[in-house]
Design a protein around this motif. Structure first.
Motif, PDB file in Angstrom:
ATOM      1  N   GLU A 123     -15.872  31.566   2.601  1.00  0.00           N
ATOM      2  CA  GLU A 123     -15.984  30.207   3.152  1.00  0.00           C
ATOM      3  C   GLU A 123     -16.265  29.208   2.033  1.00  0.00           C
ATOM      4  O   GLU A 123     -15.690  28.129   1.981  1.00  0.00           O
ATOM      5  CB  GLU A 123     -17.101  30.161   4.187  1.00  0.00           C
ATOM      6  N   VAL A 173     -13.023  28.462   0.080  1.00  0.00           N
ATOM      7  CA  VAL A 173     -12.122  27.511   0.740  1.00  0.00           C
ATOM      8  C   VAL A 173     -12.670  26.095   0.633  1.00  0.00           C
ATOM      9  O   VAL A 173     -11.962  25.150   0.271  1.00  0.00           O
ATOM     10  CB  VAL A 173     -11.910  27.907   2.218  1.00  0.00           C
ATOM     11  N   LEU A 231      -9.350  19.739  -4.386  1.00  0.00           N
ATOM     12  CA  LEU A 231      -8.034  19.192  -4.022  1.00  0.00           C
ATOM     13  C   LEU A 231      -8.152  17.711  -3.683  1.00  0.00           C
ATOM     14  O   LEU A 231      -7.379  16.878  -4.172  1.00  0.00           O
ATOM     15  CB  LEU A 231      -7.464  19.972  -2.829  1.00  0.00           C
ATOM     16  N   ARG A 282     -13.816  22.981  15.695  1.00  0.00           N
ATOM     17  CA  ARG A 282     -15.182  23.038  15.178  1.00  0.00           C
ATOM     18  C   ARG A 282     -16.125  22.271  16.095  1.00  0.00           C
ATOM     19  O   ARG A 282     -17.195  22.755  16.461  1.00  0.00           O
ATOM     20  CB  ARG A 282     -15.195  22.444  13.761  1.00  0.00           C
ATOM     21  N   ALA A 303     -14.687  26.741   7.947  1.00  0.00           N
ATOM     22  CA  ALA A 303     -14.748  26.715   6.480  1.00  0.00           C
ATOM     23  C   ALA A 303     -13.912  27.829   5.867  1.00  0.00           C
ATOM     24  O   ALA A 303     -13.322  27.670   4.815  1.00  0.00           O
ATOM     25  CB  ALA A 303     -16.188  26.820   6.017  1.00  0.00           C
ATOM     26  N   GLY A 304     -13.818  28.951   6.547  1.00  0.00           N
ATOM     27  CA  GLY A 304     -13.074  30.073   5.982  1.00  0.00           C
ATOM     28  C   GLY A 304     -11.599  30.048   6.305  1.00  0.00           C
ATOM     29  O   GLY A 304     -10.870  30.974   5.970  1.00  0.00           O
ATOM     30  N   ARG A 305     -11.118  29.013   6.966  1.00  0.00           N
ATOM     31  CA  ARG A 305      -9.734  28.993   7.421  1.00  0.00           C
ATOM     32  C   ARG A 305      -8.805  28.419   6.353  1.00  0.00           C
ATOM     33  O   ARG A 305      -8.955  27.257   5.959  1.00  0.00           O
ATOM     34  CB  ARG A 305      -9.593  28.125   8.678  1.00  0.00           C
ATOM     35  N   PRO A 306      -7.837  29.185   5.897  1.00  0.00           N
ATOM     36  CA  PRO A 306      -6.896  28.659   4.886  1.00  0.00           C
ATOM     37  C   PRO A 306      -6.095  27.476   5.417  1.00  0.00           C
ATOM     38  O   PRO A 306      -5.623  26.647   4.653  1.00  0.00           O
ATOM     39  CB  PRO A 306      -5.971  29.843   4.608  1.00  0.00           C
ATOM     40  N   LEU A 362      -7.114  24.946   6.753  1.00  0.00           N
ATOM     41  CA  LEU A 362      -7.809  23.732   6.333  1.00  0.00           C
ATOM     42  C   LEU A 362      -7.231  23.231   5.012  1.00  0.00           C
ATOM     43  O   LEU A 362      -6.929  22.051   4.842  1.00  0.00           O
ATOM     44  CB  LEU A 362      -9.300  24.049   6.178  1.00  0.00           C
ATOM     45  N   LEU A 363      -7.072  24.177   4.088  1.00  0.00           N
ATOM     46  CA  LEU A 363      -6.522  23.814   2.781  1.00  0.00           C
ATOM     47  C   LEU A 363      -5.074  23.360   2.898  1.00  0.00           C
ATOM     48  O   LEU A 363      -4.663  22.368   2.300  1.00  0.00           O
ATOM     49  CB  LEU A 363      -6.577  25.018   1.836  1.00  0.00           C
ATOM     50  N   ALA A 377      -4.880  19.885   4.351  1.00  0.00           N
ATOM     51  CA  ALA A 377      -5.296  18.867   3.387  1.00  0.00           C
ATOM     52  C   ALA A 377      -4.214  18.664   2.337  1.00  0.00           C
ATOM     53  O   ALA A 377      -3.888  17.537   1.956  1.00  0.00           O
ATOM     54  CB  ALA A 377      -6.602  19.284   2.730  1.00  0.00           C
ATOM     55  N   MET A 378      -3.620  19.782   1.917  1.00  0.00           N
ATOM     56  CA  MET A 378      -2.591  19.671   0.881  1.00  0.00           C
ATOM     57  C   MET A 378      -1.374  18.900   1.386  1.00  0.00           C
ATOM     58  O   MET A 378      -0.852  18.022   0.708  1.00  0.00           O
ATOM     59  CB  MET A 378      -2.181  21.061   0.423  1.00  0.00           C
ATOM     60  N   LEU A 381      -1.263  16.722   3.741  1.00  0.00           N
ATOM     61  CA  LEU A 381      -1.669  15.322   3.876  1.00  0.00           C
ATOM     62  C   LEU A 381      -1.582  14.604   2.530  1.00  0.00           C
ATOM     63  O   LEU A 381      -1.023  13.509   2.409  1.00  0.00           O
ATOM     64  CB  LEU A 381      -3.100  15.288   4.419  1.00  0.00           C
ATOM     65  N   VAL A 382      -2.124  15.277   1.513  1.00  0.00           N
ATOM     66  CA  VAL A 382      -2.128  14.677   0.175  1.00  0.00           C
ATOM     67  C   VAL A 382      -0.690  14.493  -0.323  1.00  0.00           C
ATOM     68  O   VAL A 382      -0.312  13.421  -0.801  1.00  0.00           O
ATOM     69  CB  VAL A 382      -2.936  15.561  -0.796  1.00  0.00           C
TER      70      VAL A 382
END
Lengths: 319, 340
Positions: free
Chosen positions: A272, A275, A282, B285, B293-296, B298-299, B302-303, B305-306
């Motif tokens: 966690e 990530v 990022l 959430r 928090a542990g969910r890929p 999420l990344l 965000a990526m 979006l960016v």
């Protein structure tokens, strides 16, 4: 024709495409209206890559009428480009644009120009009694006009009306690209132009096909968004990029602080934490990128053409 | 004239040599109708035959011509052979690049010294039967603005043919051009056409596409390819270069004046996808289904979006560049003006 070109008062610019049935009527109607008015005039017709007899008809008419000038494109480049070319070749003090489908009434030209002489830089026609199909033309047009009014601060009822009159200086200042001919008043507004409006006639289409279709609406919306962003941030690009920079850096720092806090309390598993940390980095990297974009945008704008000779200063002594 | 040319071409990185310099006698400059520009690179083996075929073909065609050889700094004896030819033949000009600048630069250097209104570009690499070159000129006579040589029957290696076919297919989609061999590098056209399309970098193979997009009449004409030894392997970087060129052309021809249309469209899609993912996660959430928090995802969200926002930003910067720097660019090409 060239010798008298410096005396031309009114240039009528008309982009046409595949209007062979309308051409003779169009030329006759404009000529009659202009002759009755009595001011020196010229007609500039831009053939935007017609595939029918439009050009040969125009060529034939031009042989007998010194007032007519025809510009032929190699292929279809779009209405904005056609209008841009028309502006380039027009040499009158006043430039009037209209459609080639005879839905505008050439007899309105003197009225529109007189309105212009009351002290405006651009006067747009307003088709109050519009003779078009309700669903595919009037309704999208109403929505588009409202959007345009909202975003460009130009309060016209009918931005899409082709019958418009411009002072020479406006035409020289504005560069047309994309499909921006719809937004000339908005572009002119940025240059400090005063914009007026007058009610004009509108007729039903007698011959030929309308070139309007609904996919155009998407492009208009894209153009509108472009124009909106462009005009809003052209003088202050750092506002746009600064906001993004701030947002992303705050989000990134927030994420990192949140994970640090939770690590201190032993509430996060290693994966966690991984990530969350990556997310934080990022976001910060993105934030820094936006800052750099902002700096480039600023450079671009600062090195661009100086815009200190705005329109109203010139207009002041030509009224 | 020759001194001036010498200075200017020295700057451009090439030595220019014509019959003036060698014999030293002042020659009245006659304007040839046709300029044939041939780029060579390590073609020592076929230069002589090529020259003879070219000359014979053009003589049969019957209009005045000049031959301009541009040697892209060959490592073999190509240049000395060409020098020999240029000394003997008054209609031959020879340009030598200081180092290898590539075909586009070579052809461009040739263009600078060309006097004719009709231009034929050819590279020695493609090994076509030069005698059939005037066929392209005959097509120009028929009223076309640009003619592309279609190498048939094709003698190249299998890989080259496959790549070539893919390339043609892509270009056909882009330029609405129904040609078989767009990248043959054999082109006949008018000076005025080239003046209206800009070509730089590796873009010479795109001249037909760019011309067609400007509304010029583009066609093709069959031309024989000689059999013999061909370059066996093409370096991978060359293919990558090709792909980048294609992207450049798509962008230049379609969106160069409205970058935000292109980038904005994809930017909105990315931004939207990213937003959907993250909104989903945050709702998850907030409703208390568990930690995110542990969910890929999420990344990923965000990526996306960016990336989306960055695309929109770059599109906007593009619009700003055009609005402030390129306002005089014409988006149209005028064929005729009546009544001037």
């Amino acid at each position: 024709m060239n010798s008298s070109s410096d005396k031309i008062f009114c240039s009528v610019v008309i982009p046409v495409m595949n209007e062979e049935e309308n051409i003779p009527h169009l030329h006759k109607a404009i000529t009659e209206a202009m002759q009755a008015w009595g001011r020196p005039y010229e007609i500039v017709i831009v053939d935007d890559g017609s595939t029918d007899r439009t050009f040969s008809l125009l060529e034939e008419i031009a042989r007998h009428d010194a007032h007519l000038r025809v510009v032929k494109f190699r292929r279809n480049f779009g209405q904005s480009a056609a209008m841009g070319a028309g502006f380039q070749f027009a040499c009158g003090e006043v430039v009037v644009t209209m459609d080639g489908d005879l839905q505008n009434d050439p007899n309105d030209i003197p009225m529109v120009v007189e309105e212009l002489q009351k002290g405006y830089d651009v006067v747009s026609g307003w088709r109050k009694n519009r003779k078009d199909k309700l669903v595919i033309r009037k309704v999208p047009s109403k929505i588009a006009n409202r959007l345009i009014r909202k975003t460009t601060q130009v309060s016209l009822h009918d931005t899409g009306c082709s019958l418009k009159a411009y002072r020479r200086e406006v035409v020289d200042k504005i560069s047309l690209y994309g499909e921006l001919h719809r937004f000339i008043p908005a572009l002119a507004r940025v240059e400090g132009a005063r914009i007026g409006e007058v009610v004009v006639n509108h007729h039903e289409r007698k011959f030929g096909q309308s070139k309007y279709n609904l996919t155009r609406t998407f492009r208009v919306i894209m153009d509108l968004t472009t124009l909106n962003l462009l005009l809003k941030y052209l003088t202050k690009p750092l506002h746009f990029f600064g906001a993004l920079t701030l947002l992303f850096n705050l989000l990134g720092i927030g994420t990192l602080l949140y994970s640090a806090f939770n690590v201190a309390q032993n509430r996060l598993a290693t994966e966690e934490l991984n990530v969350l940390m990556s997310l934080g980095f990022l976001l910060i990297a993105a934030g820094i990128n936006f800052l750099l974009f902002g700096l480039i945008a600023n450079m671009v704008v600062k090195t661009g053409k100086k815009r200190d000779e705005r329109l109203h200063e010139i207009v002041a002594f030509t009224v | 004239m020759s001194v001036e040319t010498k200075i200017s071409s020295a700057k451009a990185g090439s030595t220019y040599l014509d019959e003036n310099e060698i014999s030293g006698n002042g020659r009245a400059v006659t304007m040839p109708a046709i300029s044939v520009i041939v780029s060579t690179f390590n073609n020592g083996g076929d230069v002589q035959a090529m020259y003879r075929a070219l000359r014979q073909g053009l003589e049969n065609y019957g209009q005045s011509f000049e031959l301009i050889f541009v040697d892209d700094a060959s490592l073999d004896n190509t240049y000395t052979q060409l020098l020999d030819i240029a000394k003997r033949d008054r209609q031959v000009k020879l340009i030598r690049m200081r180092t290898s600048f590539g075909e586009t630069s070579a052809l461009d250097a040739g263009l600078r010294h060309a006097l004719g209104q009709r231009l034929v570009f050819v590279t020695a690499r493609v090994r076509i039967n030069m005698q059939s070159l005037p066929r392209l000129l005959k097509k120009l006579d028929e009223g076309f603005d640009l003619v592309v040589g279609w190498r048939t029957p094709r003698q190249d290696s299998g890989v080259n043919r496959v790549v070539s076919r893919m390339f043609n297919w892509l270009m056909q989609k882009q330029g609405n051009l129904q040609l078989h061999d767009i990248n043959s590098s054999v082109i006949a056209t008018y000076r005025s056409v080239l003046e209206n399309i800009t070509f730089y970098g590796n873009l010479n193979v795109f001249i037909p596409v760019l011309a067609a997009r400007q509304g010029y009449k583009v066609t093709e004409e069959q031309i024989e390819q000689l059999s013999g030894t061909f370059r066996k392997s093409v370096h991978v970087s060359e293919y990558i270069q090709r792909i980048l060129d294609i992207i450049t052309v798509i962008f230049l021809t379609k969106y160069s004046k409205k970058p935000l249309h292109f980038l904005g469209f994809f930017g909105i899609i990315f931004t939207f996808a990213g937003l959907v993912m993250n909104v989903y996660l945050f709702t998850y959430r907030i409703l208390g289904f568990g930690g995110i928090a542990g969910r890929p995802l999420l990344l990923l969200g965000a990526m996306l979006l960016v990336i989306g926002l960055q695309m929109i930003s770059i599109g906007l910067i593009g619009e700003m560049i055009i609005y402030t720097h390129a306002r005089e660019i014409k988006e149209y090409n005028i064929e005729t003006v009546v009544g001037e």
